[in-house]
Design a protein around this motif. Structure first.
Motif, short mmCIF file in Angstrom:
data_model
loop_
_atom_site.label_atom_id
_atom_site.label_comp_id
_atom_site.label_asym_id
_atom_site.label_seq_id
_atom_site.Cartn_x
_atom_site.Cartn_y
_atom_site.Cartn_z
N THR A 46 7.08 6.17 12.98
CA THR A 46 7.98 5.20 12.36
C THR A 46 8.40 5.68 10.97
N SER A 47 7.42 6.09 10.19
CA SER A 47 7.71 6.57 8.83
C SER A 47 7.89 8.08 8.78
N ARG A 48 7.69 8.73 9.93
CA ARG A 48 7.86 10.18 10.07
C ARG A 48 7.01 10.97 9.06
N GLY A 49 5.72 10.70 9.15
CA GLY A 49 4.79 11.42 8.28
C GLY A 49 3.36 11.26 8.73
N TYR A 50 2.45 11.74 7.88
CA TYR A 50 1.01 11.63 8.15
C TYR A 50 0.42 10.71 7.10
N PRO A 51 -0.25 9.64 7.50
CA PRO A 51 -0.76 8.66 6.52
C PRO A 51 -1.73 9.29 5.51
N GLN A 52 -1.51 8.97 4.26
CA GLN A 52 -2.36 9.48 3.19
C GLN A 52 -3.83 9.11 3.43
N GLU A 53 -4.06 7.92 3.90
CA GLU A 53 -5.43 7.45 4.09
C GLU A 53 -6.15 8.16 5.24
#
Length: 281
Positions: A161-168
């Motif tokens: 959805t956000s086109r990335g890898y979650p920081q957490e």
């Protein structure tokens, strides 16, 4: 939930880069009596006696049928320290051949020995070493190889959805890498004959950086940089192991490095490879 920003370091080993405090980086710290008494390093070379700085003859070589004919008296010419060291290095080149006679990386040992002989302790880096490191990363050397673990973990947490890898979730990736088998040159057969087993063998420290991560509707692709560093030096535990002690190559190496008459300096070897890891949605 915010996405991680890259480039970012996602893993470093507990063992530090540029660590000069280890035993295998020591040099010139042992006298003759300790080398003989503690490590059994009495017979070192077919060519010279490094303790008496004497050129050996067929009568001195224990492999010769003439050995002992003169009661152990060395009949060869006296040498300077520099001449003796030169002959020992030449002998190392010859005795390295059984460990490095096949493949594109077999000549690396010659270059590393030249760096060792310079005795300046200068870090060693070579494009051929980077290629060998990249090839090792891609090889199927272990079920839990690092690339596979990273591919599985990144794919599990990609946010399309956000086109990335979650920081957490970076901590999950780091934890997964810790459980993987990091690359080293210790295969059962190939690394023992292609030169990599004696030039690197283990990798002392490793760092992994994700340089870039691209995500679209169909999958993802990451550019990952692996950096490895090893020590071209022998510690006391190495020479006590039969797998090293039995070979003349390593006995000569240990004496050239640790004997206080020679004191040739070990050095750091650094290798780096950037590879792509990808997965489908």
């Amino acid at each position: 939930m915010s996405n991680a920003v890259f480039p970012a370091t996602v893993f470093t080993t507990q063992r530090c880069f540029n660590d000069l405090s280890t035993d295998d980086m020591r040099y010139g710290d042992m006298p003759e009596d300790r080398l003989k008494r503690e490590f059994g390093l009495n017979y070192i070379s077919n060519v010279v006696d490094p303790y008496t700085l004497t050129r050996l003859t067929a009568f001195d070589n224990p492999q010769s049928r003439f050995a002992g004919t003169y009661g152990g008296i060395h009949r060869g010419a006296k040498l300077s320290i520099q001449q003796c060291a030169q002959l020992l290095f030449e002998e190392m080149q010859v005795t390295s051949l059984p460990f490095s006679f096949i493949g594109p990386h077999r000549h690396l040992i010659n270059q590393m020995l030249s760096n060792f002989q310079s005795s300046r302790g200068v870090d060693f880096h070579n494009p051929q070493l980077d290629i060998a490191y990249r090839d090792k990363l891609h090889s199927d050397y272990a079920v839990k190889k690092t690339i596979s673990i990273m591919q599985e973990t990144i794919g599990s947490f990609i946010d399309y959805t956000s086109r990335g890898y979650p920081q957490e979730r970076l901590g999950d990736l780091t934890s997964a890498i810790k459980l993987s088998v990091l690359p080293k040159f210790d295969s059962l057969i190939l690394d023992k004959i292609n030169g990599m087993g004696i030039t690197i063998h283990d990798v002392y420290a490793t760092k992994i950086d994700i340089l870039r991560l691209d995500v679209n509707n169909y999958g993802w692709k990451a550019s990952v940089r692996f950096t490895g560093q090893d020590h071209f030096g022998l510690d006391v535990s190495d020479i006590r192991k039969q797998k090293f002690y039995q070979f003349q190559f390593f006995r000569i190496w240990f004496v050239l490095q640790r004997f206080n008459k020679f004191s040739f300096r070990p050095f750091l070897t650094t290798m780096q490879a950037v590879i792509d890891i990808k997965g489908n949605r």
